[in-house]
Design a protein around this motif. Sequence first.
Motif, PDB file in Angstrom:
ATOM      1  N   TYR A 185      -2.107  10.502  -2.741  1.00  0.00           N
ATOM      2  CA  TYR A 185      -2.328   9.400  -3.687  1.00  0.00           C
ATOM      3  C   TYR A 185      -2.115   8.109  -2.907  1.00  0.00           C
ATOM      4  O   TYR A 185      -1.027   7.886  -2.370  1.00  0.00           O
ATOM      5  N   ASP A 186      -3.127   7.281  -2.849  1.00  0.00           N
ATOM      6  CA  ASP A 186      -3.042   5.954  -2.232  1.00  0.00           C
ATOM      7  C   ASP A 186      -3.120   4.925  -3.343  1.00  0.00           C
ATOM      8  O   ASP A 186      -4.140   4.859  -4.064  1.00  0.00           O
ATOM      9  N   ALA A 187      -2.074   4.127  -3.494  1.00  0.00           N
ATOM     10  CA  ALA A 187      -2.066   3.149  -4.585  1.00  0.00           C
ATOM     11  C   ALA A 187      -1.776   1.758  -4.045  1.00  0.00           C
ATOM     12  O   ALA A 187      -0.942   1.581  -3.145  1.00  0.00           O
ATOM     13  N   VAL A 188      -2.481   0.791  -4.611  1.00  0.00           N
ATOM     14  CA  VAL A 188      -2.294  -0.613  -4.215  1.00  0.00           C
ATOM     15  C   VAL A 188      -1.952  -1.439  -5.445  1.00  0.00           C
ATOM     16  O   VAL A 188      -2.083  -0.980  -6.586  1.00  0.00           O
ATOM     17  N   ASP A 189      -1.535  -2.662  -5.199  1.00  0.00           N
ATOM     18  CA  ASP A 189      -1.150  -3.550  -6.296  1.00  0.00           C
ATOM     19  C   ASP A 189      -2.296  -3.691  -7.315  1.00  0.00           C
ATOM     20  O   ASP A 189      -3.463  -3.683  -6.955  1.00  0.00           O
ATOM     21  N   PHE A 224       0.867  -1.179   0.000  1.00  0.00           N
ATOM     22  CA  PHE A 224       0.000   0.000   0.000  1.00  0.00           C
ATOM     23  C   PHE A 224       0.909   1.235   0.000  1.00  0.00           C
ATOM     24  O   PHE A 224       1.634   1.476   0.972  1.00  0.00           O
ATOM     25  N   VAL A 225       0.880   1.982  -1.096  1.00  0.00           N
ATOM     26  CA  VAL A 225       1.729   3.172  -1.231  1.00  0.00           C
ATOM     27  C   VAL A 225       0.890   4.409  -0.907  1.00  0.00           C
ATOM     28  O   VAL A 225      -0.141   4.657  -1.536  1.00  0.00           O
ATOM     29  N   HIS A 226       1.346   5.157   0.088  1.00  0.00           N
ATOM     30  CA  HIS A 226       0.630   6.361   0.561  1.00  0.00           C
ATOM     31  C   HIS A 226       1.580   7.535   0.333  1.00  0.00           C
ATOM     32  O   HIS A 226       2.617   7.641   0.997  1.00  0.00           O
TER      33      HIS A 226
END
Lengths: 100, 100
Positions: A95-99, A2-4
Amino acid sequence: MFVHHVFFWLKNPDSSDERAKLLDGIKQLKAVETVKTFHVGVPATTNRPVIERGYSFSLLLIFDNLEDQDTYQVHPIHKNFVEECSPLWSKVVIYDAVDT
Amino acid sequence: MFVHHVFFWLKNPDSSDERAKLLDGIKQLKAVETVKTFHVGVPATTNRPVIERGYSFSLLLIFDNLEDQDTYQVHPIHKNFVEECSPLWSKVVIYDAVDT
């Protein structure tokens, strides 16, 4: 994963006191147990039309998963940071990015 | 540490063919030798007013330094990606951040 990724625009970007206070606050967030990768940054010297360079500080946090990010959101260190530092900023973009 | 975070807005975000083509292209970038950390993502389920969720894919690349990022920019794999995939996107936003 989880990229925050958070970008902070200061109300007074030229105030060294306010910059120092926000930077110090951001650095406290590293202590939250679920944070796996931590980076606080400033805009690089790269400069092309597609590059956003107006923010004062960036904060990259990587968590193992959404649950760990949820834990961070309600963690006392994070809540204290928002309370202490939010008066300093004029804008925040996340920006919250997940796989995939 | 040089954090290069890219967000892609597709012209046709509902086209599974175009999504697959862009995703495949992004994945090729992992092979560039100077890339130390690679993550391709999609918007998480988190949803607050400060969270930008309109993009189709995010790409997080971490390099050791600016020079390694410069090498990536002119690398044949990256140049080929831009040539092949840029017709697919309507907007790209990049944040380049370095140590404070």
